[in-house]
Design a protein around this motif. Structure first.
Motif, short mmCIF file in Angstrom:
data_model
loop_
_atom_site.label_atom_id
_atom_site.label_comp_id
_atom_site.label_asym_id
_atom_site.label_seq_id
_atom_site.Cartn_x
_atom_site.Cartn_y
_atom_site.Cartn_z
N CYS A 18 0.85 -1.17 -0.06
CA CYS A 18 0.06 0.14 -0.04
C CYS A 18 1.00 1.40 -0.06
CB CYS A 18 -0.72 -0.06 1.13
SG CYS A 18 -1.62 1.69 1.51
N CYS A 21 0.00 3.10 3.55
CA CYS A 21 0.45 2.73 5.05
C CYS A 21 1.62 1.60 4.84
CB CYS A 21 -0.82 2.11 5.66
SG CYS A 21 -1.41 0.67 5.15
N CYS A 67 -5.95 -2.03 -0.27
CA CYS A 67 -5.29 -2.28 0.98
C CYS A 67 -6.27 -2.74 1.85
CB CYS A 67 -4.55 -1.01 1.46
SG CYS A 67 -3.94 -0.94 3.33
N CYS A 70 -6.18 0.28 5.03
CA CYS A 70 -6.77 1.45 5.16
C CYS A 70 -7.65 1.60 4.02
CB CYS A 70 -5.52 2.55 4.98
SG CYS A 70 -4.86 2.64 3.41
#
Ligand code: ZN
Ligand code: ZN
Length: 92
Positions: A18, A21, A67, A70
């Motif tokens: 991702c 994050c 992801c 998130c």
């Protein structure tokens, strides 16, 4: 010979982190499959430059990744591979 996407064809799984994050994102399939009602029925060779994303004509298959941490979604280009007569895959 023809070029195929190793991920679409189940030959390998693409790992992408991702961008937001760093969590390992999940491959959600070909980006073009998300476009329009007719997109899933189009052959891979037809998807060159779909909505500005690179396609088979550029030697890549653009995949959408999501992801799980998130919810960020992003596209990543997967390099196509040639399928020669001897069946041994090589990067192009
Ligand atoms: Zn693919
Ligand atoms: Zn994330």
């Amino acid at each position: 010979m023809s070029a195929i996407c190793p991920v679409c064809n189940g030959l390998e799984r693409e790992a992408a982190c991702c961008l937001a994050c760093g969590t390992l994102a999940e491959d959600c399939g070909r980006f073009s499959d998300w476009l329009g009602p007719y997109a899933p029925y189009r052959e891979q060779d037809d998807i060159a430059m779909t909505d500005g994303f690179p396609g088979a004509a550029q030697g890549v298959c653009t995949h959408t990744f999501s992801c799980p941490a998130c919810g960020w979604e992003f596209q990543q280009a997967i390099a196509l591979v040639e399928v020669p007569a001897d069946g041994v895959l090589r990067p192009i």
